[in-house]
Design a protein around this motif. Sequence first.
Motif, PDB file in Angstrom:
ATOM      1  N   LEU A  48       0.824  -1.211   0.000  1.00 26.84           N
ATOM      2  CA  LEU A  48       0.000   0.000   0.000  1.00 26.84           C
ATOM      3  C   LEU A  48       0.857   1.261   0.000  1.00 26.84           C
ATOM      4  CD1 LEU A  48      -2.760  -1.021   2.573  1.00 26.84           C
ATOM      5  CD2 LEU A  48      -2.877  -1.072   0.072  1.00 26.84           C
ATOM      6  N   ILE A  49       2.071   1.170   0.534  1.00 23.29           N
ATOM      7  CA  ILE A  49       2.941   2.352   0.568  1.00 23.29           C
ATOM      8  C   ILE A  49       3.339   2.789  -0.843  1.00 23.29           C
ATOM      9  CG2 ILE A  49       5.178   3.226   1.350  1.00 23.29           C
ATOM     10  CD1 ILE A  49       4.820   1.521   3.875  1.00 23.29           C
ATOM     11  N   PRO A  50       3.874   1.897  -1.679  1.00 28.65           N
ATOM     12  CA  PRO A  50       4.165   2.338  -3.056  1.00 28.65           C
ATOM     13  C   PRO A  50       2.903   2.697  -3.840  1.00 28.65           C
ATOM     14  CG  PRO A  50       4.600  -0.014  -2.801  1.00 28.65           C
ATOM     15  CD  PRO A  50       4.413   0.540  -1.434  1.00 28.65           C
ATOM     16  N   LEU A  51       1.772   2.056  -3.543  1.00 27.87           N
ATOM     17  CA  LEU A  51       0.536   2.424  -4.231  1.00 27.87           C
ATOM     18  C   LEU A  51       0.170   3.871  -3.930  1.00 27.87           C
ATOM     19  CD1 LEU A  51      -2.009   1.703  -5.871  1.00 27.87           C
ATOM     20  CD2 LEU A  51      -3.065   0.976  -3.720  1.00 27.87           C
ATOM     21  N   GLY A  52       0.270   4.259  -2.657  1.00 28.09           N
ATOM     22  CA  GLY A  52      -0.023   5.649  -2.306  1.00 28.09           C
ATOM     23  C   GLY A  52       0.961   6.619  -2.920  1.00 28.09           C
ATOM     24  N   LEU A  53       2.211   6.236  -2.994  1.00 27.09           N
ATOM     25  CA  LEU A  53       3.217   7.113  -3.601  1.00 27.09           C
ATOM     26  C   LEU A  53       2.975   7.283  -5.101  1.00 27.09           C
ATOM     27  CD1 LEU A  53       6.435   5.916  -1.720  1.00 27.09           C
ATOM     28  CD2 LEU A  53       5.101   8.001  -1.331  1.00 27.09           C
ATOM     29  N   VAL A  54       2.523   6.219  -5.746  1.00 27.58           N
ATOM     30  CA  VAL A  54       2.177   6.328  -7.164  1.00 27.58           C
ATOM     31  C   VAL A  54       1.018   7.303  -7.344  1.00 27.58           C
ATOM     32  CG1 VAL A  54       1.138   5.088  -9.118  1.00 27.58           C
ATOM     33  CG2 VAL A  54       3.052   4.077  -7.863  1.00 27.58           C
ATOM     34  N   GLY A  55       0.029   7.185  -6.461  1.00 30.00           N
ATOM     35  CA  GLY A  55      -1.098   8.115  -6.530  1.00 30.00           C
ATOM     36  C   GLY A  55      -0.656   9.559  -6.327  1.00 30.00           C
ATOM     37  N   PHE A  56       0.273   9.772  -5.389  1.00 30.22           N
ATOM     38  CA  PHE A  56       0.782  11.119  -5.149  1.00 30.22           C
ATOM     39  C   PHE A  56       1.541  11.642  -6.373  1.00 30.22           C
ATOM     40  CE2 PHE A  56       4.177  13.955  -3.530  1.00 30.22           C
ATOM     41  CZ  PHE A  56       3.366  14.970  -3.026  1.00 30.22           C
ATOM     42  N   ALA A  57       2.357  10.776  -7.000  1.00 29.91           N
ATOM     43  CA  ALA A  57       3.088  11.191  -8.196  1.00 29.91           C
ATOM     44  C   ALA A  57       2.128  11.554  -9.333  1.00 29.91           C
ATOM     45  CB  ALA A  57       4.029  10.071  -8.633  1.00 29.91           C
ATOM     46  N   LEU A  58       1.069  10.760  -9.484  1.00 28.58           N
ATOM     47  CA  LEU A  58       0.077  11.077 -10.516  1.00 28.58           C
ATOM     48  C   LEU A  58      -0.591  12.421 -10.251  1.00 28.58           C
ATOM     49  CD1 LEU A  58      -1.622   7.587 -10.974  1.00 28.58           C
ATOM     50  CD2 LEU A  58      -0.146   8.753 -12.617  1.00 28.58           C
ATOM     51  N   SER A  59      -0.837  12.705  -8.983  1.00 25.98           N
ATOM     52  CA  SER A  59      -1.475  13.986  -8.650  1.00 25.98           C
ATOM     53  C   SER A  59      -0.546  15.156  -8.969  1.00 25.98           C
ATOM     54  CB  SER A  59      -1.882  14.007  -7.182  1.00 25.98           C
ATOM     55  OG  SER A  59      -0.746  14.037  -6.332  1.00 25.98           O
ATOM     56  N   VAL A  86      -0.497   6.778   2.806  1.00 22.60           N
ATOM     57  CA  VAL A  86       0.841   6.202   2.999  1.00 22.60           C
ATOM     58  C   VAL A  86       1.189   6.179   4.479  1.00 22.60           C
ATOM     59  CG1 VAL A  86       3.305   6.594   2.609  1.00 22.60           C
ATOM     60  CG2 VAL A  86       1.697   6.781   0.704  1.00 22.60           C
ATOM     61  N   VAL A  87       0.855   7.253   5.184  1.00 21.10           N
ATOM     62  CA  VAL A  87       1.100   7.290   6.630  1.00 21.10           C
ATOM     63  C   VAL A  87       0.327   6.174   7.332  1.00 21.10           C
ATOM     64  CG1 VAL A  87       0.808   8.652   8.734  1.00 21.10           C
ATOM     65  CG2 VAL A  87       1.607   9.753   6.631  1.00 21.10           C
ATOM     66  N   ALA A  88      -0.957   6.028   6.966  1.00 20.68           N
ATOM     67  CA  ALA A  88      -1.769   4.967   7.576  1.00 20.68           C
ATOM     68  C   ALA A  88      -1.207   3.591   7.257  1.00 20.68           C
ATOM     69  CB  ALA A  88      -3.216   5.077   7.091  1.00 20.68           C
ATOM     70  N   ALA A  89      -0.727   3.407   6.034  1.00 19.18           N
ATOM     71  CA  ALA A  89      -0.165   2.116   5.643  1.00 19.18           C
ATOM     72  C   ALA A  89       1.093   1.777   6.426  1.00 19.18           C
ATOM     73  CB  ALA A  89       0.128   2.108   4.141  1.00 19.18           C
TER      74      ALA A  89
END
Length: 389
Positions: A48-59, A86-89
């Motif tokens: 979930l951490i890299p998933l959230g980072l990918v979402g942040f990069a897309l934003s 990402v923090v929650a993950a």
Amino acid sequence: MVLRWLVAASAAVVAVLMVLFAYVIVAVRVPAPFVLLTHVVSDYGLYLIPLGLVGFALSLIAFGRKGRPGVRWVASASGLVCLLGVVAAGFPLAAAWGTAVRQEASLSLGEYLSGDTNTAAPVESPGTVYNTVDGQDLKLDVKLPEGAPVRPRPAVVWVHGGGWRNGDRGEAPQWHKWLIDKGYAVFAIDYRMVPPARWRQSPADVKCAVGWVKQQAATYGVDPDRVLLAGGSAGGNLALMGAYADDRVPPSCAVADTSVNAVAAFYPVPDLAEAWRDTGLPERMRTFLADYTGGTPDQVPDRYRAASPATYVRPNLPPTLLMHGDRDHVAPYRGSAELAERLRRVGVENRLLTVPYGEHIYDFTWTGWGTQISRQVFDRFLADHFPAP
């Protein structure tokens, strides 16, 4: 501009997913519809951490310098949500790390990323018949370490799970191999399953299998005085029943000795009536329990007591290892915690491993944090109470 909208929409989708997973992580009690997400957190939470980072990069890409206000608003909101996700993950990761430190266990990132599983297709081996009852051949698979033993090996009788109605002796092959590599002879057994109600027969079959292993000890080079019972879920319940139940639960075959030296249970059901009340998946678990006992706790309370290992707690029971995820929606974690306390009060050696964010059958993901810790705790339990030569 269309491309930027697509990127913003992708970031928003990731943000929604992160919100759902963050809810599952921080909620005290997760509702049944979110159980699939709790399994993801339990077994694959690190991803979930890299998933959230990918979402942040897309934003960030969607936000740009000259984007339209609507796009920039969606991008900024999505980016913030993804970072919070990402923090929650990180909470499950921190909890696993803390548990590993307390248990003096190590965690391997490389092993985690390998993604190995602890599942198998239905067993196809012909097996060895250990009892014939009600016109049914009850079988087991004998799995021995390589080479001739220098002295008789200790034996592990493994009881599969499946809600007392599904599964077979091929379950949990990685545990079998792990034990064999350590020098243990593994006897993976089948037993009578529902229908009809098997609250009396299933534990009787487990006792029969233990007695059979002791009788056949010389054939397989095992020590009849060193037998451990182990299993998960319904198999954990039956392993505890085989180790704890007194003469009120006789074996289903003519064997003299059904005693064991230790018992290890993964996410078991120590008290059937409590599981009926406290399960996070009432429709599923209550169906299992009603089919197994032939009714509800109000209709057949004596059967619920007779089929509950907690009923038989008393001094001088075998050393017991309990391993249970604290997010288990099927078999309530509280059952193992209360059993451990009951055992402590009567002086029975026991150990409870609480797997943080662990769901039911968490060890089917062989490389997950919970399973990595469980292997090391199990190894220490074996060394202390049931060592191999």
